[in-house]
Write an enzyme that holds these catalytic residues in place. Structure first.
Site, PDB file in Angstrom:
ATOM      1  N   SER A 117      -8.669  -0.460  -4.654  1.00  0.00           N
ATOM      2  CA  SER A 117      -8.881  -0.088  -3.262  1.00  0.00           C
ATOM      3  C   SER A 117     -10.383  -0.077  -2.986  1.00  0.00           C
ATOM      4  CB  SER A 117      -8.202   1.250  -2.952  1.00  0.00           C
ATOM      5  OG  SER A 117      -7.982   1.381  -1.565  1.00  0.00           O
ATOM      6  N   LYS A 126       0.872  -1.185   0.000  1.00  0.00           N
ATOM      7  CA  LYS A 126       0.000   0.000   0.000  1.00  0.00           C
ATOM      8  C   LYS A 126       0.901   1.225   0.000  1.00  0.00           C
ATOM      9  CE  LYS A 126      -4.299   1.471   0.106  1.00  0.00           C
ATOM     10  NZ  LYS A 126      -5.287   1.095  -0.917  1.00  0.00           N
TER      11      LYS A 126
END
Length: 566
Positions: free
Chosen positions: A368, A168
């Site tokens: 996401s 991430k």
């Protein structure tokens, strides 16, 4: 006095419009609109731009229309993302397979700029023309990702971010000075996967070995004569010469017609569902995901947003309509708010429980939060070049206390509550606050992984291996079970019809359905279809100020940066 000759000419012209051969025309230099305008103002602004659905519908109808002889498309600029380009390539190929002439032309494929994706789209056409002064910037694919850690340190700003997990990368932009090993691995694979797709497409379209295409990419940008010699274009020609050749092939009496106008003119009665006719509902979500209503900025360059209220209302309306037999959810989003994503996720579940199959069609980006809302669907469809995944979470703040000190700015505060200033950028998190941040991150990540595992029929352990914040191309996600099918919006609609047991030409109806008059009247309740109609945002570059005033912006499930491949 009526001019009889003029009347005859008008009647003759009207008859020829109905019977004359057609050359379908499309200008892609301003891009396409993928999804309905969010509001009446946006509808007016976008009136002259073609809509993806109209283009796909026109090409589909043109395949079987004996009047349609050819397709000529102007390609240029850099306004089409890779996934949409792949959808158009498939539509053009089907048009070609029906025996129709297809011609792509451009003044330049990247004049001192990128031209790889526009040219990749052009290689689906039978003939490619390039203006003699134009270039072919078939230069490949690259990712550039800035790291601001050292600059922030010099400015006296301390980034305080945490994430789940190592792929991430939103926090890396502020926390790191260069790639971490995982960040490098992910970026290299994205570029490689997209590069493989582009090389294969160009090679197939131009009848060249893939090794030869790679050599030409490494030589590019190419001048027009170099592109012609290499077999990448068929002729160097100006617009008038291109159109003269197309008219010669289609017949002197052939008329030009924009694809979108042709689509709207064809079979109007077929497109408008009869009162008792079963339909497919199309719900479209474009932009960052946020709480509240969907919206669009009036300022140029500002994207639309996906409001949880608007999308949830659309799903409720579709699920409660007896004539809706299946739902196609088109997603083009880098994510955003976790809570808003969860609200939409719940409505997808409820729609399925109401007996409505849900098919997700991913656009250029569905990552996401954009993947979170797709996870519970019956089937996820993406293009090979779609960017998806990024199953992870990030949260934090920049701490500007040192910067204020350097500027000689004092700061007083009064607070009631141990954590009243927890989110203030003027001080760091305390140890107890960091504990709460990590609890939040663990909760969101575990929930994300669990919902993906449930929706995709995978174990949580397998999803964690694929997750950890990593972004995948649609091709790689398909290999790993995060995506079920490769294809575009048309294919998703086809799957939805099959799942619902409807005919291949069953109509598609957009949701939410709110008329201009509906927008003017006050809503009677939160179940009223006008209650969640889209809004116009005029904040534009003042988004930061808007956020300080309490308006939501972004969120912990947001893919960092700009990830559209063009």
């Amino acid at each position: 006095m009526v001019d009889a000759g003029a009347v005859v000419d008008l009647l003759k012209d009207a008859r020829e419009r109905r019977t004359a051969p057609l050359i379908l025309e499309l200008d892609l230099t301003d891009g396409l609109i993928d999804g309905p305008p969010a509001d009446p103002v946006s509808a007016v602004i976008s009136m002259r731009r073609a809509h993806l659905r109209d283009v796909l519908g026109g090409l589909r109808k043109g395949r079987s229309d004996p009047r349609v002889k050819a397709l000529v498309v102007r390609i240029g600029g850099n306004r089409i993302g890779l996934a949409v380009a792949q959808e158009l390539r498939a539509a053009v190929q089907a048009f070609r397979d029906a025996g129709k002439l297809t011609v792509a032309w451009a003044e330049s494929f990247g004049e001192t700029g990128r031209g790889t994706v526009p040219y990749y789209l052009a290689t689906a056409f039978e003939r490619i023309y390039l203006q003699p002064s134009g270039d072919l910037a078939l230069t490949g694919v690259a990712l550039e990702e800035p790291f601001f850690n050292e600059a922030l340190e010099k400015a006296g700003i301390t980034p305080r971010f945490a994430k789940r997990h190592e792929y991430k990368t939103a926090a890396n932009t502020f926390m790191e000075r260069s790639y971490t090993p995982e960040h490098r691995e992910m970026s290299d694979r994205i570029v490689s996967s997209i590069g493989e797709q582009l090389v294969a497409g160009v090679a197939a379209g131009r009848g060249l070995p893939e090794d030869r295409v790679r050599e030409l990419i490494d030589r590019a940008p190419l001048l027009g004569p170099e592109a012609l010699e290499a077999g990448l274009v068929d002729r160097l020609a100006y617009r008038d010469e291109v159109y003269a050749e197309v008219r010669a092939a289609a017949g002197a009496e052939a008329r030009l017609r924009y694809v979108a106008r042709y689509n709207r003119a064809q079979g109007v009665s077929k497109r408008i569902p009869r009162p008792q006719q079963d339909v497919i509902a199309l719900i479209q979500g474009h932009g960052q995901i946020r709480l509240g209503r969907s919206g669009r900025s009036l300022l140029p360059g500002q994207s639309a947003s996906i409001g949880s209220d608007t999308i949830a209302a659309a799903f409720r309306a579709a699920a409660g309509d007896d004539k809706v037999k299946a739902i196609v959810f088109r997603i083009d989003s880098p994510g955003g708010s976790y809570v808003a994503s969860d609200t939409i996720w719940r409505e997808v579940i409820l729609a399925r429980e109401a007996g409505k199959p849900v098919v997700v069609s991913m656009g250029n980006v569905a990552a996401s939060g954009g993947y979170f809302v797709a996870a519970p669907a019956d089937t996820i469809v993406a293009q090979p070049g779609t960017l998806t995944g990024s199953i992870g979470v990030v949260f934090g703040k920049p701490v500007v206390g040192d910067l204020l000190d350097r500027l000689g700015i004092g700061l007083g505060s009064a607070e009631h509550g141990a954590h009243a200033r927890m989110y203030a950028p003027t001080r760091d998190f305390t140890d107890e606050e960091w504990s709460r941040v990590n609890t939040f991150l663990d909760r969101v990540y575990d929930d994300f992984v669990g919902k993906v595992a449930e929706g995709r029929g995978l174990s949580p352990e397998r999803v964690h291996d694929l997750a950890r914040g990593r972004v995948w191309t649609g091709a790689d996600a398909h290999e790993r079970g995060l995506v079920d099918e490769l294809g575009g919006l048309s294919y998703a609609v086809e799957l939805a019809r099959k799942k619902a047991g409807l005919a291949a030409d069953a109509p598609v109806r957009s949701y939410p359905r709110v008329s201009p008059l509906d927008r003017l009247r006050p809503a009677e309740s939160s179940d009223d279809r006008t209650a969640a109609s889209a809004r116009v945002d005029a904040w534009g570059p003042l988004t930061g100020v808007a956020t300080r005033l309490g308006l939501p912006s972004g969120g912990p499930l947001l893919l960092p940066g700009s990830w559209e491949i063009r």
